[in-house]
Write a protein that holds these residues in place. Structure first.
Motif, PDB file in Angstrom:
ATOM      1  N   ASP A   1      11.539  19.642   2.426  1.00  0.00           N
ATOM      2  CA  ASP A   1      11.867  18.590   3.390  1.00  0.00           C
ATOM      3  C   ASP A   1      12.331  19.152   4.728  1.00  0.00           C
ATOM      4  OD1 ASP A   1      11.191  16.671   1.561  1.00  0.00           O
ATOM      5  OD2 ASP A   1      13.240  16.279   0.904  1.00  0.00           O
ATOM      6  N   GLU A   2      12.453  20.477   4.825  1.00  0.00           N
ATOM      7  CA  GLU A   2      12.807  21.120   6.093  1.00  0.00           C
ATOM      8  C   GLU A   2      11.575  21.723   6.777  1.00  0.00           C
ATOM      9  OE1 GLU A   2      17.340  22.587   5.565  1.00  0.00           O
ATOM     10  OE2 GLU A   2      15.910  23.547   4.197  1.00  0.00           O
ATOM     11  N   ILE A   3      10.412  21.269   6.335  1.00  0.00           N
ATOM     12  CA  ILE A   3       9.129  21.716   6.892  1.00  0.00           C
ATOM     13  C   ILE A   3       8.357  20.502   7.402  1.00  0.00           C
ATOM     14  CG2 ILE A   3       6.931  22.884   6.431  1.00  0.00           C
ATOM     15  CD1 ILE A   3       9.227  24.800   6.093  1.00  0.00           C
ATOM     16  N   ILE A   4       7.727  20.627   8.564  1.00  0.00           N
ATOM     17  CA  ILE A   4       6.773  19.641   9.070  1.00  0.00           C
ATOM     18  C   ILE A   4       5.476  20.365   9.375  1.00  0.00           C
ATOM     19  CG2 ILE A   4       6.220  17.970  10.883  1.00  0.00           C
ATOM     20  CD1 ILE A   4       9.204  17.572  11.332  1.00  0.00           C
ATOM     21  N   VAL A   5       4.376  19.860   8.842  1.00  0.00           N
ATOM     22  CA  VAL A   5       3.064  20.422   9.145  1.00  0.00           C
ATOM     23  C   VAL A   5       2.580  19.830  10.465  1.00  0.00           C
ATOM     24  CG1 VAL A   5       0.692  20.744   8.318  1.00  0.00           C
ATOM     25  CG2 VAL A   5       2.592  20.661   6.686  1.00  0.00           C
ATOM     26  N   THR A   6       2.057  20.687  11.340  1.00  0.00           N
ATOM     27  CA  THR A   6       1.690  20.266  12.692  1.00  0.00           C
ATOM     28  C   THR A   6       0.246  20.641  13.019  1.00  0.00           C
ATOM     29  OG1 THR A   6       2.420  22.355  13.684  1.00  0.00           O
ATOM     30  CG2 THR A   6       4.071  20.591  13.470  1.00  0.00           C
ATOM     31  N   ASN A   7      -0.221  20.104  14.134  1.00  0.00           N
ATOM     32  CA  ASN A   7      -1.549  20.454  14.643  1.00  0.00           C
ATOM     33  C   ASN A   7      -1.463  21.760  15.434  1.00  0.00           C
ATOM     34  OD1 ASN A   7      -3.635  18.196  14.104  1.00  0.00           O
ATOM     35  ND2 ASN A   7      -1.782  17.104  14.676  1.00  0.00           N
ATOM     36  N   GLY A   8      -1.292  22.852  14.727  1.00  0.00           N
ATOM     37  CA  GLY A   8      -1.170  24.152  15.364  1.00  0.00           C
ATOM     38  C   GLY A   8       0.222  24.404  15.900  1.00  0.00           C
ATOM     39  N   LEU A   9       0.430  25.639  16.374  1.00  0.00           N
ATOM     40  CA  LEU A   9       1.734  25.980  16.922  1.00  0.00           C
ATOM     41  C   LEU A   9       1.962  25.293  18.263  1.00  0.00           C
ATOM     42  CD1 LEU A   9       3.694  29.142  16.530  1.00  0.00           C
ATOM     43  CD2 LEU A   9       3.534  28.208  18.831  1.00  0.00           C
ATOM     44  N   THR A  10       0.892  25.008  18.999  1.00  0.00           N
ATOM     45  CA  THR A  10       1.032  24.296  20.267  1.00  0.00           C
ATOM     46  C   THR A  10       1.723  22.957  20.053  1.00  0.00           C
ATOM     47  OG1 THR A  10      -0.915  25.371  21.196  1.00  0.00           O
ATOM     48  CG2 THR A  10      -0.241  23.298  22.198  1.00  0.00           C
ATOM     49  N   HIS A  11       1.308  22.231  19.033  1.00  0.00           N
ATOM     50  CA  HIS A  11       1.934  20.950  18.711  1.00  0.00           C
ATOM     51  C   HIS A  11       3.372  21.157  18.243  1.00  0.00           C
ATOM     52  CE1 HIS A  11       2.096  17.261  15.841  1.00  0.00           C
ATOM     53  NE2 HIS A  11       2.542  16.923  17.026  1.00  0.00           N
ATOM     54  N   ALA A  12       3.588  22.191  17.443  1.00  0.00           N
ATOM     55  CA  ALA A  12       4.935  22.456  16.932  1.00  0.00           C
ATOM     56  C   ALA A  12       5.912  22.722  18.076  1.00  0.00           C
ATOM     57  CB  ALA A  12       4.903  23.648  15.977  1.00  0.00           C
ATOM     58  N   SER A  13       5.512  23.561  19.016  1.00  0.00           N
ATOM     59  CA  SER A  13       6.416  23.892  20.115  1.00  0.00           C
ATOM     60  C   SER A  13       6.617  22.699  21.048  1.00  0.00           C
ATOM     61  CB  SER A  13       5.902  25.112  20.886  1.00  0.00           C
ATOM     62  OG  SER A  13       4.602  24.909  21.384  1.00  0.00           O
TER      63      SER A  13
ATOM     64  N   LEU B   1      -3.846  24.081  12.605  1.00  0.00           N
ATOM     65  CA  LEU B   1      -2.841  23.874  11.561  1.00  0.00           C
ATOM     66  C   LEU B   1      -1.650  24.792  11.806  1.00  0.00           C
ATOM     67  CD1 LEU B   1      -4.679  23.512   8.132  1.00  0.00           C
ATOM     68  CD2 LEU B   1      -2.924  22.002   9.042  1.00  0.00           C
ATOM     69  N   GLY B   2      -0.489  24.185  11.937  1.00  0.00           N
ATOM     70  CA  GLY B   2       0.734  24.949  12.104  1.00  0.00           C
ATOM     71  C   GLY B   2       1.876  24.287  11.367  1.00  0.00           C
ATOM     72  N   TRP B   3       3.091  24.728  11.648  1.00  0.00           N
ATOM     73  CA  TRP B   3       4.235  24.180  10.936  1.00  0.00           C
ATOM     74  C   TRP B   3       5.527  24.451  11.700  1.00  0.00           C
ATOM     75  CZ3 TRP B   3       7.420  28.280   9.858  1.00  0.00           C
ATOM     76  CH2 TRP B   3       6.805  29.532   9.719  1.00  0.00           C
ATOM     77  N   ILE B   4       6.489  23.614  11.412  1.00  0.00           N
ATOM     78  CA  ILE B   4       7.860  23.770  11.896  1.00  0.00           C
ATOM     79  C   ILE B   4       8.763  23.936  10.678  1.00  0.00           C
ATOM     80  CG2 ILE B   4       9.811  22.605  12.999  1.00  0.00           C
ATOM     81  CD1 ILE B   4       7.740  20.971  14.595  1.00  0.00           C
ATOM     82  N   ALA B   5       9.687  24.877  10.762  1.00  0.00           N
ATOM     83  CA  ALA B   5      10.737  25.021   9.755  1.00  0.00           C
ATOM     84  C   ALA B   5      12.077  24.914  10.474  1.00  0.00           C
ATOM     85  CB  ALA B   5      10.625  26.357   9.033  1.00  0.00           C
ATOM     86  N   ALA B   6      12.926  24.026  10.006  1.00  0.00           N
ATOM     87  CA  ALA B   6      14.214  23.816  10.679  1.00  0.00           C
ATOM     88  C   ALA B   6      15.211  23.243   9.691  1.00  0.00           C
ATOM     89  CB  ALA B   6      14.048  22.876  11.877  1.00  0.00           C
ATOM     90  N   ASP B   7      16.471  23.442   9.973  1.00  0.00           N
ATOM     91  CA  ASP B   7      17.533  22.875   9.152  1.00  0.00           C
ATOM     92  C   ASP B   7      17.350  21.366   9.022  1.00  0.00           C
ATOM     93  OD1 ASP B   7      20.347  23.473   7.963  1.00  0.00           O
ATOM     94  OD2 ASP B   7      20.636  21.699   9.226  1.00  0.00           O
ATOM     95  N   ALA B   8      17.728  20.828   7.883  1.00  0.00           N
ATOM     96  CA  ALA B   8      17.545  19.395   7.608  1.00  0.00           C
ATOM     97  C   ALA B   8      18.155  18.512   8.691  1.00  0.00           C
ATOM     98  CB  ALA B   8      18.148  19.054   6.244  1.00  0.00           C
ATOM     99  N   SER B   9      19.206  18.992   9.334  1.00  0.00           N
ATOM    100  CA  SER B   9      19.850  18.193  10.370  1.00  0.00           C
ATOM    101  C   SER B   9      18.981  18.041  11.619  1.00  0.00           C
ATOM    102  CB  SER B   9      21.187  18.828  10.763  1.00  0.00           C
ATOM    103  OG  SER B   9      20.980  20.120  11.333  1.00  0.00           O
ATOM    104  N   LEU B  10      18.006  18.929  11.797  1.00  0.00           N
ATOM    105  CA  LEU B  10      17.147  18.905  12.985  1.00  0.00           C
ATOM    106  C   LEU B  10      15.827  18.182  12.742  1.00  0.00           C
ATOM    107  CD1 LEU B  10      17.567  22.664  14.044  1.00  0.00           C
ATOM    108  CD2 LEU B  10      18.941  20.699  14.765  1.00  0.00           C
TER     109      LEU B  10
END
Length: 382
Positions: free
Chosen positions: A84-96, A238-247
């Motif tokens: 639940d601390e991961i979001i799949v994104t449309n590449g790193l461009t979308h993640a950033s 295809l990319g991803w974000i990993a962040a603390d649950a609070s974020l």
């Protein structure tokens, strides 16, 4: 009169595609300016995607991404991380973009470490923020150094953008360097936006360390990665974000508003990439290492050039200052006179002046050898 575009567009820095834009439409060129993998996407990744498509996995899915994929990504992090601390994104461009939009307010300052990744500039400005450049020292191998960053901090500083392994320099930052940056972030209550797209591409025992894994950093770091480089999936987005649950809630508000969720069936390909045979990834990195050895070795034989060892990513960053040419003039002449397209180091900020960025991951060995022959003749003739 046509409608006026929103100020967030007109007030942002124009998107500059550097030498790529100059080379468009020209024939007979060898392209080493873009970070595009030369490898094809491994077959088992394609097969898993096709199988999911044929099986009818073509409808809406989890807004944050396939649960199995998020769980697999979480287990790859070197500190406790939940799916639940991961979001799949449309590449790193979308993640950033999501990171900047979720956490940068109008007037906030974001520090880019130069040589920097230019694409971050427009995203910060679209979010209403202001980019502040902290130059690193070429003479010290562009090492992370808090003493060089601290003078650029103000009461408006919100975050520091990090790229590790580094594009364009090829550095893989040591634990001591990252701790220096982490101590600065903690002392001044800053966030770190950490682009780690090259995390799997390191050489000669260099170890990639996510800054989020250091004490006190998980809840102030947004880590971003992608399948783009290591798995040769740049066109898959295809990319991803990993962040603390609070974020995560703030990030999810941006990603779901933009795209709802990432294409459903290609996420099965991403899962296959993570769970597939380890020797596939190892083989691709080994071939990148061979390309690196060819290019760095040849660059160091050219008069007026010095190329430092490349620890990670897919770029050499040779120093050309002894030739007397500016980075931009050199890049243009290499294209016009040698038929090789590389990027000027100044494209990545003032500290990159006197350097070129050469993407050795973008071509096969035969093409790279041809490019080095052409460059050798050019520099011999100067």
């Amino acid at each position: 009169m046509p409608p006026r575009p929103a100020r967030r567009i007109t007030d942002s820095a124009p998107k500059d595609f550097g030498m790529f834009a100059r080379a468009l439409g020209r024939e007979g060129l060898i392209h080493l300016e873009l970070g595009m993998p030369a490898e094809d996407t491994p077959q088992h990744i394609k097969d898993a995607t096709v199988a999911a498509l044929q099986a009818g996995d073509v409808h809406y899915s989890d807004l944050a991404g396939n649960a199995d994929l998020r769980a697999a990504l979480a287990t790859r992090m070197p500190m406790p991380m939940h799916a639940d601390e991961i979001i799949v994104t449309n590449g790193l461009t979308h993640a950033s973009f999501a990171a900047f939009m979720a956490f940068v307010d109008a007037g906030d300052e974001v520090i880019l470490l130069a040589p920097y990744y230019p694409q971050h500039i427009g995203k910060v400005e679209l979010a209403g923020g202001r980019v502040v450049i902290a130059p690193l020292d070429a003479a010290n191998g562009f090492a992370l150094n808090a003493d060089l960053i601290a003078p650029h901090l103000t009461d408006r500083t919100k975050a520091i953008a990090l790229v590790n392994p580094c594009n364009p320099t090829g550095r893989v930052y040591t634990r001591a360097e990252l701790q220096d940056l982490a101590d600065l972030a903690i002392a001044h209550d800053l966030m770190i936006f950490s682009d780690e797209v090259y995390a799997d591409i390191t050489y000669d025992g260099a170890t990639h360390i996510p800054i989020a894994s250091l004490p006190g950093m998980k809840n102030r770091t947004i880590t971003m990665g992608a399948f783009t480089k290591a798995f040769a999936m740049d066109g898959w987005r295809l990319g991803w974000i990993a962040a603390d649950a609070s974020l995560i809630p703030a990030l999810a508000k941006i990603t779901t508003s933009e795209v709802t969720h990432v294409n459903t069936f290609i996420q099965h390909g991403a899962l296959a990439a993570l769970q597939g045979p380890a020797d596939v990834l190892a083989g691709m990195v080994a071939r990148d290492a061979a390309r690196r050895d060819l290019v760095v070795g040849r660059l160091n034989q050219m008069p007026g050039l010095h190329c430092a060892p490349v620890e990670g990513a897919i770029y050499a960053f040779p120093d050309i200052s002894a030739t007397g040419l500016s980075a931009q003039d050199c890049a243009i002449r290499l294209m016009d006179e040698a038929g090789v397209v590389v990027e000027a180091g100044s494209f990545y900020g003032a500290p990159g002046e006197g350097h070129l960025r050469v993407c050795f991951g973008a071509a096969d060995m035969e093409t790279l050898s041809d490019a080095m022959d052409r460059m050798q003749r050019f520099f011999n003739a100067l």
